[in-house]
Design a protein around this motif. Structure first.
Motif, PDB file in Angstrom:
ATOM      1  N   GLY A   1      42.664  23.201  40.892  1.00 53.12           N
ATOM      2  CA  GLY A   1      43.988  23.306  40.278  1.00 53.12           C
ATOM      3  C   GLY A   1      43.934  23.854  38.862  1.00 53.12           C
ATOM      4  O   GLY A   1      44.776  24.656  38.469  1.00 53.12           O
ATOM      5  N   THR A   2      42.917  23.440  38.111  1.00 53.79           N
ATOM      6  CA  THR A   2      42.737  23.962  36.752  1.00 53.79           C
ATOM      7  C   THR A   2      42.458  25.455  36.780  1.00 53.79           C
ATOM      8  O   THR A   2      43.023  26.224  35.995  1.00 53.79           O
ATOM      9  N   ALA A   3      41.598  25.869  37.718  1.00 56.47           N
ATOM     10  CA  ALA A   3      41.298  27.303  37.853  1.00 56.47           C
ATOM     11  C   ALA A   3      42.544  28.075  38.278  1.00 56.47           C
ATOM     12  O   ALA A   3      42.807  29.167  37.786  1.00 56.47           O
ATOM     13  N   ALA A   4      43.326  27.491  39.192  1.00 57.79           N
ATOM     14  CA  ALA A   4      44.548  28.157  39.656  1.00 57.79           C
ATOM     15  C   ALA A   4      45.554  28.325  38.523  1.00 57.79           C
ATOM     16  O   ALA A   4      46.258  29.332  38.457  1.00 57.79           O
ATOM     17  N   ALA A   5      45.604  27.353  37.630  1.00 55.30           N
ATOM     18  CA  ALA A   5      46.529  27.447  36.503  1.00 55.30           C
ATOM     19  C   ALA A   5      46.076  28.500  35.492  1.00 55.30           C
ATOM     20  O   ALA A   5      46.895  29.073  34.779  1.00 55.30           O
ATOM     21  N   ALA A   6      44.766  28.764  35.459  1.00 58.96           N
ATOM     22  CA  ALA A   6      44.223  29.698  34.470  1.00 58.96           C
ATOM     23  C   ALA A   6      44.214  31.150  34.945  1.00 58.96           C
ATOM     24  O   ALA A   6      44.271  32.069  34.132  1.00 58.96           O
ATOM     25  N   ILE A   7      44.164  31.370  36.247  1.00 56.11           N
ATOM     26  CA  ILE A   7      44.027  32.739  36.763  1.00 56.11           C
ATOM     27  C   ILE A   7      45.360  33.475  36.668  1.00 56.11           C
ATOM     28  O   ILE A   7      46.426  32.884  36.805  1.00 56.11           O
ATOM     29  N   THR A   8      45.267  34.765  36.397  1.00 53.68           N
ATOM     30  CA  THR A   8      46.475  35.591  36.304  1.00 53.68           C
ATOM     31  C   THR A   8      46.713  36.308  37.629  1.00 53.68           C
ATOM     32  O   THR A   8      45.790  36.463  38.435  1.00 53.68           O
ATOM     33  N   PRO A   9      47.935  36.755  37.863  1.00 52.94           N
ATOM     34  CA  PRO A   9      48.196  37.530  39.082  1.00 52.94           C
ATOM     35  C   PRO A   9      47.294  38.767  39.189  1.00 52.94           C
ATOM     36  O   PRO A   9      46.835  39.112  40.274  1.00 52.94           O
ATOM     37  N   ARG A  10      47.027  39.421  38.076  1.00 53.63           N
ATOM     38  CA  ARG A  10      46.141  40.598  38.084  1.00 53.63           C
ATOM     39  C   ARG A  10      44.735  40.207  38.539  1.00 53.63           C
ATOM     40  O   ARG A  10      44.117  40.885  39.343  1.00 53.63           O
ATOM     41  N   GLU A  11      44.223  39.084  38.011  1.00 53.24           N
ATOM     42  CA  GLU A  11      42.889  38.624  38.404  1.00 53.24           C
ATOM     43  C   GLU A  11      42.849  38.243  39.878  1.00 53.24           C
ATOM     44  O   GLU A  11      41.872  38.535  40.575  1.00 53.24           O
ATOM     45  N   LEU A  12      43.920  37.612  40.366  1.00 59.00           N
ATOM     46  CA  LEU A  12      43.995  37.299  41.797  1.00 59.00           C
ATOM     47  C   LEU A  12      43.907  38.578  42.624  1.00 59.00           C
ATOM     48  O   LEU A  12      43.211  38.631  43.637  1.00 59.00           O
ATOM     49  N   GLY A  13      44.616  39.605  42.196  1.00 61.23           N
ATOM     50  CA  GLY A  13      44.584  40.884  42.901  1.00 61.23           C
ATOM     51  C   GLY A  13      43.191  41.482  42.947  1.00 61.23           C
ATOM     52  O   GLY A  13      42.767  42.012  43.980  1.00 61.23           O
ATOM     53  N   ILE A  14      42.466  41.384  41.848  1.00 58.20           N
ATOM     54  CA  ILE A  14      41.092  41.908  41.809  1.00 58.20           C
ATOM     55  C   ILE A  14      40.216  41.133  42.780  1.00 58.20           C
ATOM     56  O   ILE A  14      39.438  41.725  43.542  1.00 58.20           O
ATOM     57  N   LEU A  15      40.331  39.800  42.788  1.00 60.39           N
ATOM     58  CA  LEU A  15      39.536  38.999  43.731  1.00 60.39           C
ATOM     59  C   LEU A  15      39.916  39.305  45.178  1.00 60.39           C
ATOM     60  O   LEU A  15      39.053  39.351  46.059  1.00 60.39           O
ATOM     61  N   LEU A  16      41.202  39.507  45.431  1.00 59.01           N
ATOM     62  CA  LEU A  16      41.635  39.809  46.804  1.00 59.01           C
ATOM     63  C   LEU A  16      41.123  41.158  47.290  1.00 59.01           C
ATOM     64  O   LEU A  16      41.027  41.392  48.493  1.00 59.01           O
ATOM     65  N   ASP A  17      40.767  42.038  46.374  1.00 55.29           N
ATOM     66  CA  ASP A  17      40.177  43.324  46.743  1.00 55.29           C
ATOM     67  C   ASP A  17      38.660  43.235  46.909  1.00 55.29           C
ATOM     68  O   ASP A  17      38.020  44.217  47.252  1.00 55.29           O
ATOM     69  N   GLY A  18      38.086  42.061  46.646  1.00 53.06           N
ATOM     70  CA  GLY A  18      36.631  41.889  46.713  1.00 53.06           C
ATOM     71  C   GLY A  18      36.143  41.578  48.118  1.00 53.06           C
ATOM     72  O   GLY A  18      36.834  41.812  49.110  1.00 53.06           O
ATOM     73  N   GLY A  19      34.957  41.003  48.183  1.00 48.77           N
ATOM     74  CA  GLY A  19      34.343  40.625  49.456  1.00 48.77           C
ATOM     75  C   GLY A  19      34.934  39.328  49.989  1.00 48.77           C
ATOM     76  O   GLY A  19      35.871  38.766  49.427  1.00 48.77           O
ATOM     77  N   TRP A  20      34.343  38.827  51.077  1.00 47.27           N
ATOM     78  CA  TRP A  20      34.911  37.645  51.728  1.00 47.27           C
ATOM     79  C   TRP A  20      34.910  36.419  50.821  1.00 47.27           C
ATOM     80  O   TRP A  20      35.850  35.625  50.851  1.00 47.27           O
ATOM     81  N   ARG A  21      33.888  36.247  50.020  1.00 51.27           N
ATOM     82  CA  ARG A  21      33.838  35.087  49.122  1.00 51.27           C
ATOM     83  C   ARG A  21      34.970  35.137  48.101  1.00 51.27           C
ATOM     84  O   ARG A  21      35.634  34.135  47.833  1.00 51.27           O
ATOM     85  N   GLU A  22      35.172  36.318  47.541  1.00 58.55           N
ATOM     86  CA  GLU A  22      36.226  36.484  46.553  1.00 58.55           C
ATOM     87  C   GLU A  22      37.602  36.296  47.185  1.00 58.55           C
ATOM     88  O   GLU A  22      38.474  35.633  46.610  1.00 58.55           O
TER      89      GLU A  22
END
Length: 92
Positions: free
Chosen positions: A47-68
């Protein structure tokens, strides 16, 4: 398709959100095998990580590999619907 700045940012995001305490391995069924105390601690950190991540960062992770992508999906769940308790880890 990732931009050049996103390519250089991905390793930092992986270190910050995906690999701490091997988080990506604990998402899913492994969460259900945790004791209540372990699960609460894990969910709190998520939850702490979710509160800290930005929509842009989420987008970058979603473009990554399966772990990301797996980690981003769980963070997104907490990011958008934490109060509703839709994540399995929060329901149990």
């Amino acid at each position: 398709m990732r931009q050049a700045d996103e390519e250089s940012e991905l390793p930092r995001l992986i270190r910050r959100y995906v690999t701490p305490a091997r988080r990506y391995l604990k998402l899913g069924g492994s969460v259900l095998g945790m004791s209540g105390r372990e699960r609460a601690k894990f969910a709190g950190k998520l939850g702490t990580a979710a509160a800290a991540i930005t929509p842009r960062e989420l987008g970058i992770l979603l473009d990554g590999g399966w772990r990301e992508r797996k980690t981003a999906a769980w963070l997104l769940c907490h990011f958008t619907d934490e109060s509703a308790g839709h994540c399995t880890a929060r329901r149990r």
